[in-house]
Design a protein around this motif. Structure first.
Motif, mmCIF file in Angstrom:
data_model
loop_
_atom_site.group_PDB
_atom_site.id
_atom_site.type_symbol
_atom_site.label_atom_id
_atom_site.label_comp_id
_atom_site.label_asym_id
_atom_site.label_seq_id
_atom_site.Cartn_x
_atom_site.Cartn_y
_atom_site.Cartn_z
ATOM 1 N N GLY A 77 0.831 -1.201 0.000
ATOM 2 C CA GLY A 77 0.000 0.000 0.000
ATOM 3 C C GLY A 77 0.859 1.241 0.000
ATOM 4 N N ASN A 78 0.298 2.345 -0.461
ATOM 5 C CA ASN A 78 1.055 3.595 -0.510
ATOM 6 C C ASN A 78 0.478 4.553 0.518
ATOM 7 O OD1 ASN A 78 -1.347 4.207 -1.687
ATOM 8 N ND2 ASN A 78 -0.549 4.570 -3.728
ATOM 9 N N ARG A 79 0.448 5.814 0.235
ATOM 10 C CA ARG A 79 -0.038 6.786 1.213
ATOM 11 C C ARG A 79 -1.533 6.643 1.497
ATOM 12 N NH1 ARG A 79 0.527 10.262 -3.562
ATOM 13 N NH2 ARG A 79 -1.537 11.064 -4.056
ATOM 14 N N PHE A 80 -2.245 5.869 0.688
ATOM 15 C CA PHE A 80 -3.676 5.658 0.898
ATOM 16 C C PHE A 80 -3.954 4.441 1.772
ATOM 17 C CE2 PHE A 80 -3.432 7.755 -3.322
ATOM 18 C CZ PHE A 80 -4.001 8.952 -2.931
ATOM 19 N N ASN A 81 -2.912 3.910 2.420
ATOM 20 C CA ASN A 81 -3.080 2.750 3.286
ATOM 21 C C ASN A 81 -4.013 3.084 4.449
ATOM 22 O OD1 ASN A 81 -2.489 0.070 3.595
ATOM 23 N ND2 ASN A 81 -0.279 0.394 3.659
ATOM 24 N N HIS A 82 -4.636 2.074 5.014
ATOM 25 C CA HIS A 82 -5.630 2.269 6.067
ATOM 26 C C HIS A 82 -4.988 2.272 7.454
ATOM 27 C CE1 HIS A 82 -5.109 -2.106 5.848
ATOM 28 N NE2 HIS A 82 -5.431 -2.104 7.119
ATOM 29 N N GLU A 83 -5.763 2.707 8.436
ATOM 30 C CA GLU A 83 -5.340 2.666 9.834
ATOM 31 C C GLU A 83 -5.673 1.279 10.385
ATOM 32 O OE1 GLU A 83 -6.710 4.757 13.959
ATOM 33 O OE2 GLU A 83 -6.852 5.967 12.139
ATOM 34 N N PRO A 84 -4.727 0.557 10.988
ATOM 35 C CA PRO A 84 -4.948 -0.841 11.354
ATOM 36 C C PRO A 84 -6.052 -1.093 12.381
ATOM 37 C CG PRO A 84 -2.618 -0.334 11.402
ATOM 38 C CD PRO A 84 -3.334 0.951 11.180
ATOM 39 N N LYS A 85 -6.205 -0.249 13.392
ATOM 40 C CA LYS A 85 -7.169 -0.537 14.471
ATOM 41 C C LYS A 85 -8.385 0.382 14.445
ATOM 42 C CE LYS A 85 -4.895 -3.160 17.859
ATOM 43 N NZ LYS A 85 -5.411 -3.842 18.995
ATOM 44 N N ARG A 86 -8.758 0.887 13.292
ATOM 45 C CA ARG A 86 -9.897 1.800 13.244
ATOM 46 C C ARG A 86 -11.207 1.025 13.451
ATOM 47 N NH1 ARG A 86 -13.201 2.159 8.855
ATOM 48 N NH2 ARG A 86 -12.662 0.859 7.081
ATOM 49 N N PRO A 87 -12.249 1.680 14.015
ATOM 50 C CA PRO A 87 -13.556 1.002 14.129
ATOM 51 C C PRO A 87 -14.159 0.815 12.738
ATOM 52 C CG PRO A 87 -13.550 3.133 15.264
ATOM 53 C CD PRO A 87 -12.227 2.975 14.633
ATOM 54 N N ARG A 88 -14.748 -0.352 12.514
ATOM 55 C CA ARG A 88 -15.317 -0.665 11.207
ATOM 56 C C ARG A 88 -16.819 -0.871 11.337
ATOM 57 N NH1 ARG A 88 -10.293 -2.499 11.905
ATOM 58 N NH2 ARG A 88 -8.847 -2.047 10.222
ATOM 59 N N LYS A 89 -17.556 -0.276 10.424
ATOM 60 C CA LYS A 89 -19.016 -0.370 10.445
ATOM 61 C C LYS A 89 -19.443 -1.754 9.965
ATOM 62 C CE LYS A 89 -23.090 1.895 8.596
ATOM 63 N NZ LYS A 89 -23.569 2.943 7.709
ATOM 64 N N LEU A 90 -20.403 -2.344 10.675
ATOM 65 C CA LEU A 90 -20.951 -3.635 10.282
ATOM 66 C C LEU A 90 -22.297 -3.423 9.608
ATOM 67 C CD1 LEU A 90 -20.065 -5.795 13.391
ATOM 68 C CD2 LEU A 90 -18.821 -5.546 11.261
ATOM 69 N N LEU A 91 -22.550 -4.181 8.562
ATOM 70 C CA LEU A 91 -23.755 -4.010 7.755
ATOM 71 C C LEU A 91 -24.765 -5.085 8.133
ATOM 72 C CD1 LEU A 91 -21.787 -3.512 4.424
ATOM 73 C CD2 LEU A 91 -22.566 -1.749 6.007
ATOM 74 N N LEU A 92 -25.858 -4.644 8.765
ATOM 75 C CA LEU A 92 -26.907 -5.546 9.234
ATOM 76 C C LEU A 92 -28.272 -4.953 8.920
ATOM 77 C CD1 LEU A 92 -25.269 -6.114 12.682
ATOM 78 C CD2 LEU A 92 -25.903 -7.996 11.200
ATOM 79 N N HIS A 93 -29.297 -5.791 8.990
ATOM 80 C CA HIS A 93 -30.673 -5.310 8.826
ATOM 81 C C HIS A 93 -31.096 -4.569 10.097
ATOM 82 C CE1 HIS A 93 -31.499 -7.438 5.095
ATOM 83 N NE2 HIS A 93 -30.864 -8.486 5.603
ATOM 84 N N GLN A 94 -32.005 -3.606 9.949
ATOM 85 C CA GLN A 94 -32.476 -2.812 11.082
ATOM 86 C C GLN A 94 -33.098 -3.693 12.165
ATOM 87 O OE1 GLN A 94 -32.229 0.423 11.955
ATOM 88 N NE2 GLN A 94 -30.833 0.631 10.223
ATOM 89 N N ARG A 95 -33.792 -4.735 11.760
ATOM 90 C CA ARG A 95 -34.434 -5.640 12.723
ATOM 91 C C ARG A 95 -33.379 -6.354 13.575
ATOM 92 N NH1 ARG A 95 -36.804 -9.384 9.493
ATOM 93 N NH2 ARG A 95 -38.283 -7.849 8.766
ATOM 94 N N GLU A 96 -32.283 -6.761 12.919
ATOM 95 C CA GLU A 96 -31.199 -7.420 13.650
ATOM 96 C C GLU A 96 -30.508 -6.454 14.611
ATOM 97 O OE1 GLU A 96 -29.733 -10.803 10.458
ATOM 98 O OE2 GLU A 96 -28.931 -8.775 10.269
ATOM 99 N N ILE A 97 -30.323 -5.214 14.162
ATOM 100 C CA ILE A 97 -29.693 -4.201 15.013
ATOM 101 C C ILE A 97 -30.561 -3.927 16.235
ATOM 102 C CG2 ILE A 97 -28.966 -1.784 15.145
ATOM 103 C CD1 ILE A 97 -28.149 -2.021 12.185
#
Length: 160
Positions: A77-97
């Protein structure tokens, strides 16, 4: 009419697994969630890098976030590499949430990630479980049961 959901998730390539979670918690319900990832995060996961041993999920408002998961930076990766421990959004249905939110708030349960994997369509998924923490004596019972099953297998093998 809605089509029935499969009992077990179709896991093709398991990237990271939280084996300690099955020992530390009583697992109630298991969910499959997508993860909102950046490009270099997907590449790191495809190389089999990633760790969810100390991670957990939390419900914030109408969204679920995977916190403290470690996906190391992509080596090419170059300068656009990601942050290793960042919070990641999970994709779920509203009913499950809503169901998760109720269980976490009222019953005092925890959202524990069990594994990160790629499904048959090549999408990165997280297996989440609603869990209740085990006490020390419960863990001892689990160890005794595991040892007894191992001894049973030895006895059966020697008896044949």
């Amino acid at each position: 009419m809605a089509r029935p959901r499969p009992e077990a998730f179709d896991k093709k390539k398991i990237v990271a697994e939280n084996r300690r979670a099955r020992f530390e918690y009583f697992l109630e319900d298991v969910f499959e969630a997508g993860i909102a990832l950046q490009g270099t995060e997907v590449k790191s996961l495809r190389f089999g890098e990633g760790n969810i041993a100390e991670s957990y999920a939390e419900v914030k408002g109408e969204q679920v976030w995977l916190v403290n998961s470690n996906i190391p930076e992509f080596s090419h990766g170059n300068r656009f590499n990601h942050e290793p421990k960042r919070p990641r959004k999970l994709l779920l249905h509203q009913r499950e949430i809503a169901r998760m939110h109720g269980a976490v708030e009222r019953k005092g349960m925890t959202l524990v990630p069990l594994s990160i994997y790629f499904n048959s369509r090549g999408k990165a998924k997280v297996e989440l479980a609603l869990a209740k923490g085990k006490k020390t004596h419960d863990k001892r019972d689990t160890i005794k049961e595991r040892d007894w099953k191992r001894d049973q297998q030895r006895i059966m093998k020697a008896h044949r």
